[in-house]
Scaffold this motif. Structure first.
Motif, PDB file in Angstrom:
ATOM      1  N   TYR A  15      37.473  36.944  47.656  1.00 41.66           N
ATOM      2  CA  TYR A  15      38.763  37.453  48.108  1.00 41.66           C
ATOM      3  C   TYR A  15      39.473  38.161  46.966  1.00 41.66           C
ATOM      4  N   SER A  16      40.069  39.261  47.271  1.00 36.75           N
ATOM      5  CA  SER A  16      40.715  40.050  46.230  1.00 36.75           C
ATOM      6  C   SER A  16      42.149  39.624  45.971  1.00 36.75           C
ATOM      7  N   ALA A  17      42.865  39.094  46.963  1.00 39.27           N
ATOM      8  CA  ALA A  17      44.280  38.788  46.801  1.00 39.27           C
ATOM      9  C   ALA A  17      44.478  37.596  45.868  1.00 39.27           C
ATOM     10  N   LEU A  18      43.772  36.510  46.094  1.00 34.98           N
ATOM     11  CA  LEU A  18      43.882  35.327  45.262  1.00 34.98           C
ATOM     12  C   LEU A  18      42.750  35.270  44.245  1.00 34.98           C
ATOM     13  N   GLY A  19      42.038  36.326  44.094  1.00 38.11           N
ATOM     14  CA  GLY A  19      40.851  36.384  43.249  1.00 38.11           C
ATOM     15  C   GLY A  19      41.071  35.944  41.812  1.00 38.11           C
ATOM     16  N   PRO A  20      42.026  36.596  41.087  1.00 40.20           N
ATOM     17  CA  PRO A  20      42.174  36.214  39.675  1.00 40.20           C
ATOM     18  C   PRO A  20      42.566  34.748  39.478  1.00 40.20           C
ATOM     19  N   VAL A  21      43.412  34.187  40.350  1.00 43.31           N
ATOM     20  CA  VAL A  21      43.830  32.792  40.237  1.00 43.31           C
ATOM     21  C   VAL A  21      42.657  31.867  40.515  1.00 43.31           C
ATOM     22  N   ASP A  22      41.957  32.158  41.583  1.00 42.13           N
ATOM     23  CA  ASP A  22      40.818  31.313  41.930  1.00 42.13           C
ATOM     24  C   ASP A  22      39.706  31.418  40.900  1.00 42.13           C
ATOM     25  N   VAL A  23      39.502  32.644  40.387  1.00 42.78           N
ATOM     26  CA  VAL A  23      38.458  32.803  39.372  1.00 42.78           C
ATOM     27  C   VAL A  23      38.811  31.979  38.140  1.00 42.78           C
ATOM     28  N   THR A  24      40.075  32.027  37.710  1.00 48.89           N
ATOM     29  CA  THR A  24      40.502  31.275  36.536  1.00 48.89           C
ATOM     30  C   THR A  24      40.374  29.779  36.774  1.00 48.89           C
ATOM     31  N   ARG A  25      40.870  29.327  37.932  1.00 54.72           N
ATOM     32  CA  ARG A  25      40.780  27.911  38.245  1.00 54.72           C
ATOM     33  C   ARG A  25      39.321  27.461  38.360  1.00 54.72           C
ATOM     34  N   GLY A  26      38.473  28.302  38.913  1.00 53.18           N
ATOM     35  CA  GLY A  26      37.052  27.955  39.047  1.00 53.18           C
ATOM     36  C   GLY A  26      36.371  27.848  37.691  1.00 53.18           C
ATOM     37  N   VAL A  27      36.695  28.817  36.786  1.00 56.26           N
ATOM     38  CA  VAL A  27      36.081  28.787  35.464  1.00 56.26           C
ATOM     39  C   VAL A  27      36.537  27.546  34.695  1.00 56.26           C
ATOM     40  N   VAL A  28      37.856  27.246  34.768  1.00 55.50           N
ATOM     41  CA  VAL A  28      38.367  26.050  34.088  1.00 55.50           C
ATOM     42  C   VAL A  28      37.729  24.797  34.686  1.00 55.50           C
ATOM     43  N   GLY A  29      37.638  24.736  35.982  1.00 59.07           N
ATOM     44  CA  GLY A  29      37.036  23.582  36.644  1.00 59.07           C
ATOM     45  C   GLY A  29      35.575  23.409  36.256  1.00 59.07           C
ATOM     46  N   LEU A  30      34.834  24.540  36.218  1.00 59.71           N
ATOM     47  CA  LEU A  30      33.430  24.460  35.805  1.00 59.71           C
ATOM     48  C   LEU A  30      33.317  23.999  34.352  1.00 59.71           C
ATOM     49  N   GLY A  31      34.225  24.458  33.503  1.00 64.84           N
ATOM     50  CA  GLY A  31      34.217  24.040  32.094  1.00 64.84           C
ATOM     51  C   GLY A  31      34.480  22.549  31.949  1.00 64.84           C
ATOM     52  N   VAL A  32      35.484  22.060  32.699  1.00 65.90           N
ATOM     53  CA  VAL A  32      35.810  20.633  32.647  1.00 65.90           C
ATOM     54  C   VAL A  32      34.648  19.809  33.187  1.00 65.90           C
TER      55      VAL A  32
END
Length: 145
Positions: free
Chosen positions: A21-38
């Motif tokens: 999704y493009s609208a919530l993309g940057p937020v979800d991408v950031t949250r996903g990357v942080v979640g994957l890191g944790v």
């Protein structure tokens, strides 16, 4: 409702949705990357803890194996020396049996010698005179003509 849906998503799903999704993309991408890191950090820590426990367990098992090997070697040595120890014990036991028999034999000889000496001395003392008795004789003795 979308907040509840966001909380239920795993970091991988969130990352995938963020790219989709493009609208919530940057937020979800950031949250996903942080979640994957944790999640990756937790997984790594868990693996390290497991390896530490296994390593400590391996050291403990190694120490136990070493102790068992020492005990087994000592037991083998005892078993190897067992025939010799049994022979020594038998020799010692024979000596213990022979000493009492020898002492008992010496006592018997001394007692027999004492009894013989007593009877010889008694006979020699009473040889010349008749045995006296406090009672009168049961048969009258008459002189022979």
């Amino acid at each position: 409702m979308s907040a509840k849906a966001d909380n239920r998503l795993t970091p991988r799903e969130r990352f995938t949705r963020g790219l989709t999704y493009s609208a919530l993309g940057p937020v979800d991408v950031t949250r996903g990357v942080v979640g994957l890191g944790v999640h990756s950090a937790q997984s790594t820590a868990s693996g390290l803890r497991r390896r530490y426990r296994e390593g400590r367990l391996a050291r403990e098992i190694g120490a136990a194996q070493e102790t068992l090997a020492q005990e087994l070697a000592a037991a083998q040595e005892v078993v190897a020396n067992l025939p010799q120890a049994l022979q020594e014990a038998r020799r010692t036991q024979r000596r213990r049996i022979n000493r009492p028999v020898l002492i008992a034999g010496a006592v018997v000889v001394v007692l027999a010698g004492g009894a013989a000496a007593f009877s010889i001395v008694r006979r020699s003392v009473h040889r010349g005179r008749p045995e006296s008795s406090p009672r009168p004789p049961s048969v009258d003795v008459q002189p022979r003509p």
